[in-house]
Design an enzyme around this catalytic site. Structure first.
Site, mmCIF file in Angstrom:
data_model
loop_
_atom_site.group_PDB
_atom_site.id
_atom_site.type_symbol
_atom_site.label_atom_id
_atom_site.label_comp_id
_atom_site.label_asym_id
_atom_site.label_seq_id
_atom_site.Cartn_x
_atom_site.Cartn_y
_atom_site.Cartn_z
ATOM 1 N N HIS A 64 -4.054 -5.235 -0.073
ATOM 2 C CA HIS A 64 -3.619 -5.797 1.206
ATOM 3 C C HIS A 64 -3.618 -7.320 1.127
ATOM 4 O O HIS A 64 -4.672 -7.947 1.258
ATOM 5 C CB HIS A 64 -4.523 -5.325 2.347
ATOM 6 C CG HIS A 64 -4.295 -3.900 2.733
ATOM 7 N ND1 HIS A 64 -3.483 -3.533 3.774
ATOM 8 C CD2 HIS A 64 -4.737 -2.745 2.194
ATOM 9 C CE1 HIS A 64 -3.443 -2.207 3.873
ATOM 10 N NE2 HIS A 64 -4.205 -1.715 2.913
ATOM 11 N N GLU A 82 -2.659 -9.429 3.237
ATOM 12 C CA GLU A 82 -3.030 -10.041 4.520
ATOM 13 C C GLU A 82 -4.535 -9.991 4.755
ATOM 14 O O GLU A 82 -5.029 -10.576 5.725
ATOM 15 C CB GLU A 82 -2.300 -9.332 5.665
ATOM 16 C CG GLU A 82 -2.910 -8.020 6.122
ATOM 17 C CD GLU A 82 -2.731 -6.865 5.149
ATOM 18 O OE1 GLU A 82 -3.403 -5.840 5.331
ATOM 19 O OE2 GLU A 82 -1.934 -7.002 4.200
ATOM 20 N N CYS A 100 0.832 -1.200 0.000
ATOM 21 C CA CYS A 100 0.000 0.000 0.000
ATOM 22 C C CYS A 100 0.877 1.265 0.000
ATOM 23 O O CYS A 100 1.490 1.580 -1.004
ATOM 24 C CB CYS A 100 -0.983 -0.043 1.154
ATOM 25 S SG CYS A 100 -2.439 1.005 0.904
#
Length: 360
Positions: A328, A330, A243
Site C-alpha cells: 500500500h 498510501e 493490492c
C-alpha cells in the site's frame, strides 16, 4: 464475561468479552496484523471484510478512535482479538474508545487471549476459519469459509467525482481505502470513483487520462467474470493497480495468483525496488500473491520484491504504461516511503498524454 476463540484446528482459547450484547457466534477467517499502531485504519480497511483480526502488539486502543483516520465509513472486520485493550483514550482528538467504537457497530472485542500463541498457530498452520463464541465449545463446530464475492459488499454503488485537477483518474472501487483517494487529490487530480462492475464502454465515456484499480477483499479469482473489462482498460489507459488491483492485472494478462500460508498484514514489511535499487518498509494487507513463474509470456515482469519471502510486490509491462504494487503506497497505517509510486503513475499518465501512444 468469558468468551472463547475456537480455531478450525481444534484449538480453543479463553478470554474476556469487552463488548456487550454478543447475541450469536461470529465466524470468519482469522488473520494477524503486526503493527504497534494503526488499528483504526485496519478496522475500517475494506480489505479486512469478514476477517477476525488478531493484533500482535500487546496493548491496543491507548489513543482511541478519532474522526480523521477512517479508511471507510464503517469497520469491516468480523471480530477483534487483543491481549489487552485500553478502555481510556489518551489522545486529544479521540471521540471514542476502541471498545465504544466496536460496540457501536456490534463487532465483538475479545481480550486477554494469549495472542502470541494464536499467532504462532496461524504462522505454522496458516490462516483458517475461526469462531468467536460465548460458551465453551464441546466439539469442533467452526463453519467453513464462505468463498463469495466480498468485493460486491464493499464497493461503492454510485459514481462520485472529487477534485478539479487537469488529470482525470478513474478509481475503480474494489474496496478502496480513503487514503488512496486523498493521495490522488493531494496531487491535484480530478478523481471519479466508480463501482467495480462498471463497463468499459461507460468508463470510456468518462474520458479518463488514467485508471487506478484499488485494493479490496477476498480471492481475486472470484472476479474472473470482470477480467475481460480489466484487460480492456489496461490496454487502453495508463494504469496503476494496488493490492487486489495488482493481482487482477496479472490475471487479466494470463498470470496466476496463489494463496499465502498466513498472508502479509502489517506496517513493517521490507520491499526492494529493483529499478531504483532501494529497500523500504511498507504497509501490507493481503492473502494472495502473483506467481512469478506464471508471468512467462504475459509481458509483465517483477519490479518490487518482498524481502521476507521473495514474493512479487509489484509489476511493470514491457511496452504498455502499466504499473502495479502489492503493498500500500498510501500507507495509513504505516510508513509512506512507497508514496513515490503515485508520482511515477501520474508522470506516466502525463507522458502518455503527450506522446499519444497508440494502444493494441
Amino acid at each position: 464475561m468469558k468468551g472463547y476463540l475456537q480455531l478450525e484446528s481444534g484449538d480453543i482459547y479463553e478470554g474476556n468479552w469487552l463488548t456487550n450484547h454478543i447475541l450469536e457466534d461470529v465466524s470468519g477467517e482469522i488473520v494477524f496484523f503486526t503493527g504497534m499502531t494503526g488499528y483504526q485504519e485496519v478496522l475500517t480497511d475494506p480489505s479486512y471484510k469478514d476477517q477476525i483480526i488478531v493484533f500482535t502488539y500487546p496493548l491496543i486502543g491507548n489513543y482511541g478512535i478519532n474522526e480523521e483516520d477512517f479508511e471507510s465509513n464503517r469497520p469491516h472486520v468480523a471480530g477483534v482479538i487483543v491481549y489487552e485493550a485500553n478502555e481510556e483514550a489518551s489522545h486529544y482528538q479521540a471521540q471514542y474508545t476502541l471498545k465504544q467504537y466496536l460496540q457501536k457497530w456490534n463487532i465483538p472485542l475479545l481480550s486477554h487471549i494469549d495472542t502470541r500463541s494464536v499467532v504462532k498457530k496461524i504462522r505454522n498452520s496458516g490462516s483458517m476459519p475461526a469462531l468467536l463464541t460465548k460458551s465453551y465449545p464441546k466439539e469442533i463446530n467452526v463453519p467453513k469459509l464462505c468463498e463469495d464475492n466480498k468485493v460486491s459488499k464493499v464497493s461503492t454503488s454510485q459514481f462520485e467525482t472529487f477534485g478539479a485537477g487537469s488529470i482525470h483518474i478513474v478509481l475503480i472501487d474494489y474496496g478502496k481505502k480513503e487514503s488512496i483517494l486523498s493521495s490522488l487529490l493531494e496531487r491535484n487530480c480530478k478523481v471519479t470513483v466508480i463501482p467495480y462492475h462498471t463497463s468499459f464502454q461507460m468508463i470510456r465515456k468518462m474520458n479518463p487520462n488514467g485508471i487506478l484499480l484499488s485494493n479490496g477483499p477476498g480471492n481475486p479469482k472470484n472476479l474472473q467474470s470482470h477480467l475481460p473489462t480489466v484487460k480492456e482498460l489496461i490496454t487502453h489507459y495508463p494504469t496503476l493497480g494496488i493490492c487486489l488491483g495488482h493481482q487482477l492485472v496479472a490475471l487479466s494478462l494470463g498470470g496466476n495468483t496463489k494463496k499465502l500460508l498466513f498472508g502479509h498484514r502489517g506496517a513493517n514489511h521490507p520491499v526492494k525496488d529493483e529499478k531504483n535499487n532501494i529497500v523500504f518498509m511498507s504497509s501490507q494487507n493481503h492473502s494472495f500473491y502473483v506467481d512469478k513463474d506464471s508471468l512467462i509470456g504475459t509481458n509483465l515482469k517483477g519490479r518490487f520484491y518482498n524481502l521476507h519471502d521473495q514474493s512479487i510486490e509489484g509489476l511493470v509491462h514491457d511496452y504498455l504504461p502499466i504499473q502495479t504494487v502489492q503493498f500500500h503506497p498510501e500507507a495509513n497505517p504505516g510508513p509512506a516511503e512507497g508514496a513515490y509510486v503515485f508520482d511515477e503513475f501520474l508522470n506516466m499518465v502525463k507522458e502518455n498524454n503527450r506522446s499519444n501512444v497508440a494502444y493494441a
